[in-house]
Design an enzyme around this catalytic site. Structure first.
Site, PDB file in Angstrom:
ATOM      1  N   LYS A  13      24.433 -31.204  32.347  1.00 45.82           N
ATOM      2  CA  LYS A  13      25.481 -31.819  32.562  1.00 45.82           C
ATOM      3  C   LYS A  13      26.587 -31.176  32.006  1.00 45.82           C
ATOM      4  O   LYS A  13      27.808 -30.855  32.408  1.00 45.82           O
ATOM      5  CB  LYS A  13      25.688 -33.524  32.371  1.00 45.82           C
ATOM      6  CG  LYS A  13      24.478 -34.062  32.929  1.00 45.82           C
ATOM      7  CD  LYS A  13      24.638 -35.807  32.484  1.00 45.82           C
ATOM      8  CE  LYS A  13      23.963 -35.833  31.251  1.00 45.82           C
ATOM      9  NZ  LYS A  13      22.792 -35.554  30.708  1.00 45.82           N
ATOM     10  N   ARG A  88      25.286 -45.009  31.290  1.00 50.58           N
ATOM     11  CA  ARG A  88      23.722 -44.695  31.050  1.00 50.58           C
ATOM     12  C   ARG A  88      22.960 -45.929  31.419  1.00 50.58           C
ATOM     13  O   ARG A  88      21.967 -45.835  30.989  1.00 50.58           O
ATOM     14  CB  ARG A  88      23.741 -44.134  29.672  1.00 50.58           C
ATOM     15  CG  ARG A  88      23.366 -42.655  29.270  1.00 50.58           C
ATOM     16  CD  ARG A  88      23.236 -42.366  28.070  1.00 50.58           C
ATOM     17  NE  ARG A  88      22.546 -41.135  27.917  1.00 50.58           N
ATOM     18  CZ  ARG A  88      22.985 -39.794  27.504  1.00 50.58           C
ATOM     19  NH1 ARG A  88      24.239 -39.919  27.530  1.00 50.58           N
ATOM     20  NH2 ARG A  88      22.327 -38.782  27.200  1.00 50.58           N
ATOM     21  N   ARG A 127      17.613 -25.731  23.440  1.00 53.23           N
ATOM     22  CA  ARG A 127      18.945 -26.016  23.385  1.00 53.23           C
ATOM     23  C   ARG A 127      19.636 -25.833  21.982  1.00 53.23           C
ATOM     24  O   ARG A 127      18.910 -26.080  20.770  1.00 53.23           O
ATOM     25  CB  ARG A 127      19.331 -27.459  23.790  1.00 53.23           C
ATOM     26  CG  ARG A 127      21.060 -27.545  23.806  1.00 53.23           C
ATOM     27  CD  ARG A 127      21.487 -28.649  24.562  1.00 53.23           C
ATOM     28  NE  ARG A 127      20.950 -29.997  24.150  1.00 53.23           N
ATOM     29  CZ  ARG A 127      21.165 -31.035  24.873  1.00 53.23           C
ATOM     30  NH1 ARG A 127      21.897 -31.128  25.954  1.00 53.23           N
ATOM     31  NH2 ARG A 127      20.636 -32.332  24.305  1.00 53.23           N
ATOM     32  N   ARG A 160      20.363 -29.660  17.451  1.00 56.61           N
ATOM     33  CA  ARG A 160      20.772 -30.957  17.256  1.00 56.61           C
ATOM     34  C   ARG A 160      19.426 -31.812  16.702  1.00 56.61           C
ATOM     35  O   ARG A 160      18.316 -31.622  17.127  1.00 56.61           O
ATOM     36  CB  ARG A 160      21.059 -31.622  18.654  1.00 56.61           C
ATOM     37  CG  ARG A 160      22.319 -31.578  18.997  1.00 56.61           C
ATOM     38  CD  ARG A 160      22.810 -31.953  20.315  1.00 56.61           C
ATOM     39  NE  ARG A 160      22.382 -33.209  20.810  1.00 56.61           N
ATOM     40  CZ  ARG A 160      22.522 -33.961  22.076  1.00 56.61           C
ATOM     41  NH1 ARG A 160      23.113 -33.091  23.012  1.00 56.61           N
ATOM     42  NH2 ARG A 160      21.764 -35.118  22.451  1.00 56.61           N
ATOM     43  N   ARG A 171      13.779 -39.841  24.386  1.00 62.70           N
ATOM     44  CA  ARG A 171      14.949 -39.895  25.023  1.00 62.70           C
ATOM     45  C   ARG A 171      14.737 -40.055  26.566  1.00 62.70           C
ATOM     46  O   ARG A 171      15.372 -40.612  27.499  1.00 62.70           O
ATOM     47  CB  ARG A 171      15.850 -38.510  24.607  1.00 62.70           C
ATOM     48  CG  ARG A 171      16.660 -39.083  23.420  1.00 62.70           C
ATOM     49  CD  ARG A 171      16.940 -37.806  22.785  1.00 62.70           C
ATOM     50  NE  ARG A 171      17.970 -37.068  23.619  1.00 62.70           N
ATOM     51  CZ  ARG A 171      18.334 -35.775  23.548  1.00 62.70           C
ATOM     52  NH1 ARG A 171      17.499 -34.906  22.707  1.00 62.70           N
ATOM     53  NH2 ARG A 171      19.215 -35.319  24.327  1.00 62.70           N
TER      54      ARG A 171
HETATM   55  P1  ADP Z   1      22.241 -35.276  26.176  1.00 60.01           P
HETATM   56  O1  ADP Z   1      23.192 -33.981  26.455  1.00 60.01           O
HETATM   57  O2  ADP Z   1      20.649 -34.587  25.867  1.00 60.01           O
HETATM   58  O3  ADP Z   1      22.092 -35.913  27.723  1.00 60.01           O
HETATM   59  P2  ADP Z   1      24.174 -36.723  24.652  1.00 60.01           P
HETATM   60  O4  ADP Z   1      24.733 -35.743  24.008  1.00 60.01           O
HETATM   61  O5  ADP Z   1      24.901 -37.117  26.319  1.00 60.01           O
HETATM   62  O6  ADP Z   1      22.868 -36.424  25.403  1.00 60.01           O
HETATM   63  O7  ADP Z   1      23.815 -38.264  23.998  1.00 60.01           O
HETATM   64  C1  ADP Z   1      23.189 -38.122  22.868  1.00 60.01           C
HETATM   65  C2  ADP Z   1      22.823 -39.528  22.399  1.00 60.01           C
HETATM   66  O8  ADP Z   1      23.831 -40.386  22.409  1.00 60.01           O
HETATM   67  C3  ADP Z   1      22.002 -40.349  23.441  1.00 60.01           C
HETATM   68  O9  ADP Z   1      20.646 -40.012  23.307  1.00 60.01           O
HETATM   69  C4  ADP Z   1      22.486 -41.573  23.314  1.00 60.01           C
HETATM   70  O10 ADP Z   1      21.768 -42.157  21.747  1.00 60.01           O
HETATM   71  C5  ADP Z   1      24.028 -41.546  22.724  1.00 60.01           C
HETATM   72  N1  ADP Z   1      24.687 -41.905  23.928  1.00 60.01           N
HETATM   73  C6  ADP Z   1      25.361 -40.888  24.555  1.00 60.01           C
HETATM   74  N2  ADP Z   1      26.035 -41.439  25.637  1.00 60.01           N
HETATM   75  C7  ADP Z   1      25.805 -42.605  25.834  1.00 60.01           C
HETATM   76  C8  ADP Z   1      26.044 -43.768  26.517  1.00 60.01           C
HETATM   77  N3  ADP Z   1      27.020 -43.716  27.560  1.00 60.01           N
HETATM   78  N4  ADP Z   1      25.432 -45.049  26.254  1.00 60.01           N
HETATM   79  C9  ADP Z   1      24.694 -45.088  25.161  1.00 60.01           C
HETATM   80  N5  ADP Z   1      24.254 -44.210  24.473  1.00 60.01           N
HETATM   81  C10 ADP Z   1      24.842 -43.175  24.561  1.00 60.01           C
HETATM   82  P1  ADP Z   2      22.897 -32.066  29.390  1.00 55.59           P
HETATM   83  O1  ADP Z   2      24.134 -32.111  28.999  1.00 55.59           O
HETATM   84  O2  ADP Z   2      22.584 -32.549  30.804  1.00 55.59           O
HETATM   85  O3  ADP Z   2      21.757 -32.711  28.328  1.00 55.59           O
HETATM   86  P2  ADP Z   2      22.690 -29.263  28.902  1.00 55.59           P
HETATM   87  O4  ADP Z   2      24.152 -28.740  29.508  1.00 55.59           O
HETATM   88  O5  ADP Z   2      23.194 -29.479  27.489  1.00 55.59           O
HETATM   89  O6  ADP Z   2      22.283 -30.714  29.300  1.00 55.59           O
HETATM   90  O7  ADP Z   2      21.751 -28.327  29.091  1.00 55.59           O
HETATM   91  C1  ADP Z   2      20.467 -28.314  28.360  1.00 55.59           C
HETATM   92  C2  ADP Z   2      19.853 -27.122  28.010  1.00 55.59           C
HETATM   93  O8  ADP Z   2      19.570 -26.200  29.208  1.00 55.59           O
HETATM   94  C3  ADP Z   2      20.893 -26.231  27.261  1.00 55.59           C
HETATM   95  O9  ADP Z   2      20.178 -25.265  26.228  1.00 55.59           O
HETATM   96  C4  ADP Z   2      21.348 -25.225  28.310  1.00 55.59           C
HETATM   97  O10 ADP Z   2      21.858 -23.890  27.764  1.00 55.59           O
HETATM   98  C5  ADP Z   2      20.049 -24.913  29.183  1.00 55.59           C
HETATM   99  N1  ADP Z   2      20.455 -24.926  30.688  1.00 55.59           N
HETATM  100  C6  ADP Z   2      21.485 -25.563  31.557  1.00 55.59           C
HETATM  101  N2  ADP Z   2      21.271 -25.239  32.776  1.00 55.59           N
HETATM  102  C7  ADP Z   2      20.304 -24.583  32.795  1.00 55.59           C
HETATM  103  C8  ADP Z   2      19.807 -23.771  33.989  1.00 55.59           C
HETATM  104  N3  ADP Z   2      20.222 -24.148  35.232  1.00 55.59           N
HETATM  105  N4  ADP Z   2      18.363 -23.046  33.932  1.00 55.59           N
HETATM  106  C9  ADP Z   2      17.976 -23.039  32.530  1.00 55.59           C
HETATM  107  N5  ADP Z   2      18.486 -23.709  31.643  1.00 55.59           N
HETATM  108  C10 ADP Z   2      19.585 -24.242  31.545  1.00 55.59           C
END
Ligand code: ADP
Ligand code: ADP
Ligand code: ZN
Length: 213
Positions: A13, A88, A127, A160, A171
């Protein structure tokens, strides 16, 4: 245009959002980034959020919604937003749709990135994140050009606290139980597009562009 970029943790994302926001001329609203910024600045919200984030749990809906509502009301969101990591839960989706309706703004469409769990675990454990600007990298698939520093802002990139394998598994369980149902809910209220989130990062951006056209 208002857009929800939806998917499990690690679906890409953030990676896709940063590419799309510039070309679409809309603002990125990433709730996880907002919580991490607060944590870095030592605010009360940051401390509260961390107690949930580190257990793989979701921050409570009322706390999240207050923050998102404030953010959506800022002037830079008037032209459109890309929501990343929100909603979420079905409750958050209900708050959001009700707000867009009340404000007379176009309801967001939802683009759902699909990636299998085993790949998510591999992505998240490799990541690296810039805690200054939120940019994400991967040690193998997408490293910063200069090694340890962020391409966008030059700050150090780190793992992280919640990207360790045990927390990633928690998660993912939270995602399947509480977040995945948002897609079915949204189907009844708006537009949902499903995009294959595996393979080359550029190819995925093209797939998203294709459904937005
Ligand atoms: P990821 O990129 O791995 O999907 P995020 O950075 O979006 O994770 O979120 C990290 C953490 O922050 C989540 O695991 C949750 O604990 C909290 N969080 C983020 N967005 C939300 C949301 N919309 N509702 C509840 N918790 C959230
Ligand atoms: P999210 O915001 O959904 O949690 P991220 O954009 O942070 O996901 O991506 C999660 C991890 O996967 C990061 O380390 C990113 O560099 C890697 N990544 C993202 N897209 C791809 C892909 N198409 N193939 C392989 N790795 C990817
Ligand atoms: Zn950075």
């Amino acid at each position: 245009m208002n857009l929800v970029l939806f998917g499990p943790p690690g679906a890409g994302k953030g990676t896709q959002a940063s590419r799309l926001c510039g070309e679409l001329g809309i603002s990125q609203v990433a709730t996880g980034d907002i919580f991490r910024k607060n944590l870095k600045e030592g605010t009360e919200l940051g401390t509260l959020a961390r107690s949930y984030m580190n257990r793989g749990k979701l921050v409570p809906d009322d706390v999240v919604w207050k923050l998102v509502e404030d953010r959506l009301s800022q002037p830079d969101c008037a032209e459109g937003v890309l929501l990343d990591g929100f909603p979420r839960t079905v409750t958050q989706a209900e708050f959001m749709l009700e707000w867009f309706e009340r404000m007379g703004r176009d309801k967001p469409r939802l683009v759902s990135l699909e990636v299998p769990d085993d790949e998510l675990i591999a992505r998240l454990s490799g990541r690296r994140t810039c805690l200054n600007c939120g940019a994400t990298y991967h040690v193998a698939h997408n490293p910063p050009r200069t090694g340890g520093a962020c391409d966008a802002c030059g700050s150090e990139v780190v793992q992280r606290e919640d990207d360790t394998e045990d927390r990633v598994r928690l998660r993912l369980a939270t995602y399947h139980a509480q977040t995945a149902p948002v897609v079915a809910f949204f189907l009844g209220h708006g537009l949902v597009d499903t995009v294959d989130g595996t393979g080359d990062i550029d190819a995925i951006t093209d797939r998203i562009r294709a459904v937005l056209r």
